[in-house]
Design a protein around this motif. Structure first.
Motif, PDB file in Angstrom:
ATOM      1  N   LEU A 224       0.812  -1.216   0.000  1.00 31.17           N
ATOM      2  CA  LEU A 224       0.000   0.000   0.000  1.00 31.17           C
ATOM      3  C   LEU A 224       0.845   1.265   0.000  1.00 31.17           C
ATOM      4  N   THR A 226       0.167   5.758  -0.763  1.00 30.85           N
ATOM      5  CA  THR A 226      -0.825   6.798  -1.005  1.00 30.85           C
ATOM      6  C   THR A 226      -0.160   8.039  -1.567  1.00 30.85           C
ATOM      7  N   THR A 227      -0.778   8.607  -2.605  1.00 30.09           N
ATOM      8  CA  THR A 227      -0.321   9.876  -3.153  1.00 30.09           C
ATOM      9  C   THR A 227      -1.438  10.902  -2.986  1.00 30.09           C
ATOM     10  N   THR A 358      -5.680   8.369   4.528  1.00 35.41           N
ATOM     11  CA  THR A 358      -5.098   7.394   3.611  1.00 35.41           C
ATOM     12  C   THR A 358      -6.034   6.191   3.555  1.00 35.41           C
ATOM     13  N   ALA A 394      -6.848  11.886  -2.085  1.00 37.00           N
ATOM     14  CA  ALA A 394      -5.820  10.870  -1.869  1.00 37.00           C
ATOM     15  C   ALA A 394      -6.114   9.656  -2.749  1.00 37.00           C
ATOM     16  N   SER A 396      -4.930   5.824  -2.716  1.00 37.27           N
ATOM     17  CA  SER A 396      -4.174   4.688  -2.181  1.00 37.27           C
ATOM     18  C   SER A 396      -4.168   3.598  -3.240  1.00 37.27           C
ATOM     19  N   TYR A 397      -3.008   2.965  -3.438  1.00 38.52           N
ATOM     20  CA  TYR A 397      -2.900   1.987  -4.522  1.00 38.52           C
ATOM     21  C   TYR A 397      -1.947   0.864  -4.146  1.00 38.52           C
TER      22      TYR A 397
END
Length: 428
Positions: A224, A226-227, A358, A394, A396-397
């Protein structure tokens, strides 16, 4: 005589909990009427009567674990006799139901106020026991002058009694809550004696347990990351204000921000298909369709119903479907089919005032978009400091398949679309 059976569960559901009986033995029922509710780890299922008659017997009590197509009770002819109060309404003082704790009698052999069973339905009796309520103090708005479930819930929320060890006529809340399969939130404490330290133990519902398992599983398996970015919401707000009346007049629903974000996310997913993909073993599954889950808060926990084929939906279609999902979530009417699948998700913490977060992805999806609160703050535009309504967003990926470059560009695409929403068709 007809048997009342548990509905057939989906392949992913093995068992459920009998949540509520809406009828007592001896009460008349009509074909198609909801007589019980069963909670699984995904949804709450309704059990309906298959014929007119009288609820003659029940073989499962509230809180019992039930299996697919298991018999819950029977419906007989209208002349069927009513079971004795103790048989119809469950165990009396000194007895326990499945998974429950008995309410003890006092020194004179009398049951405490919270254990009185005269004219109390199983659902009301459960709330009375959990919240330490005195039935004699409760309002009775039922058609026969009886106490309804709504009466008991309202009394509990109003904090009519103190749930503590110094309340001699009430059971300790920790004991009462242990028998609940889906206990409500603790009632507000009123008139707490100085130095008292009340506590309440509330078991997790099946849905809450499943949410916890899935979230922890994601943290253990996905990489995980997050940007973040920020969006100037003024263009979207101006557009909504300008066309709101026309939009409502034509489509019968208000234009909200969520439909704009769904449309923007769909366009971004088309440009970055890996964000719409999922991991299965050592394979990446690229989906050629866009099914976006919308996180909705309900009393039983967070649920994520799915908007199917969002590339084919208008803004009005999206708004109508979201409103439908919200209503079903509040009433516990969402089906398994409506929450199954999904290739991407959106959650809006801004509804509750969140400034930044996030979010955790909804497996097996690979990304989730988090919306947040809109706050006016100073920003620089063309060398000038101006006040703008800004929103942090945000993404999250799962870094196993989505690189940082793709994640950042995906979020920038959404930012650009929301800051120039005229490119998205309004259909007004």
């Amino acid at each position: 005589m007809a048997e009342i059976k548990v509905p057939v569960f989906s392949e992913s559901v093995s068992e459920g909990t009998l949540l509520t009986w809406h009828k007592q033995p001896g009460e008349a029922v009509k074909r198609g009427e909801v007589i019980a509710e069963i909670e699984t780890d995904k949804v709450v299922l309704e059990v309906t009567a298959q014929q007119d008659g009288v609820l003659q017997s029940v073989t499962k009590q509230e809180g019992d674990t039930v299996l697919s197509e298991e018999v819950l009770g029977t419906i007989g002819e209208a002349a069927a006799s009513t079971p004795a109060p103790d048989q119809a309404l469950g165990p009396v003082a000194g007895e326990t139901s499945a998974g429950g704790t008995a309410v003890q009698a006092d020194s004179q052999g009398q049951q405490p106020a919270a254990a009185r069973r005269e004219d109390l339905s199983p659902a009301v009796r459960k709330i009375v026991a959990e919240q330490g309520l005195d039935p004699a103090q409760l309002p009775a708005t039922g058609p026969k002058g009886n106490i309804t479930k709504a009466d008991a819930v309202a009394a509990a929320q109003g904090g009519l009694t103190y749930q503590g060890p110094q309340s001699a006529a009430q059971p300790v809340s920790q004991q009462a809550a242990a028998s609940s399969p889906s206990a409500p939130a603790p009632a507000p404490v009123s008139q707490v004696p100085p130095g008292a330290r009340p506590e309440q133990r509330v078991p997790m519902t099946r849905i809450r347990q499943r949410i916890a398992e899935r979230l922890k599983e994601v943290q253990n398996t996905a990489a995980l990351l997050t940007t973040f970015n920020e969006i100037n919401m003024k263009p979207a707000m101006d557009l909504r204000k300008k066309y709101q009346d026309q939009f409502v007049a034509k489509h019968g629903v208000k234009l909200g921000f969520m439909s704009l974000f769904v449309r923007a996310a769909t366009e971004a997913l088309k440009q970055f298909p890996v964000v719409n993909a999922s991991v299965e073993g050592k394979d990446i599954i690229y989906h050629g369709y866009y099914d976006i889950g919308i996180a909705v808060a309900s009393d039983r926990g967070l649920v994520v119903p799915i908007l199917r084929d969002t590339d084919q939906l208008s803004l009005a279609d999206i708004e109508k479907k979201i409103a439908e999902f919200a209503g079903k979530a509040r009433s516990g009417k969402l089906t398994l089919e409506e929450m199954s699948g999904g290739t991407f998700s959106i959650t809006n913490g801004g509804t509750f005032g969140s400034l930044m977060s996030t979010p955790i992805i909804n497996a097996p999806q690979s990304a989730i978009l988090g919306m947040h609160n809109i706050v006016e703050r100073p920003v620089a535009e063309q060398g000038q400091v101006v006040i703008r309504p800004m929103m942090y967003v945000a993404l999250s990926y799962d870094h196993r398949i989505i690189d940082g470059k793709e994640a950042v560009q995906f979020l920038v695409t959404i930012k650009n679309l929301l800051e120039d929403p005229a490119r998205m068709l309004l259909e007004v």
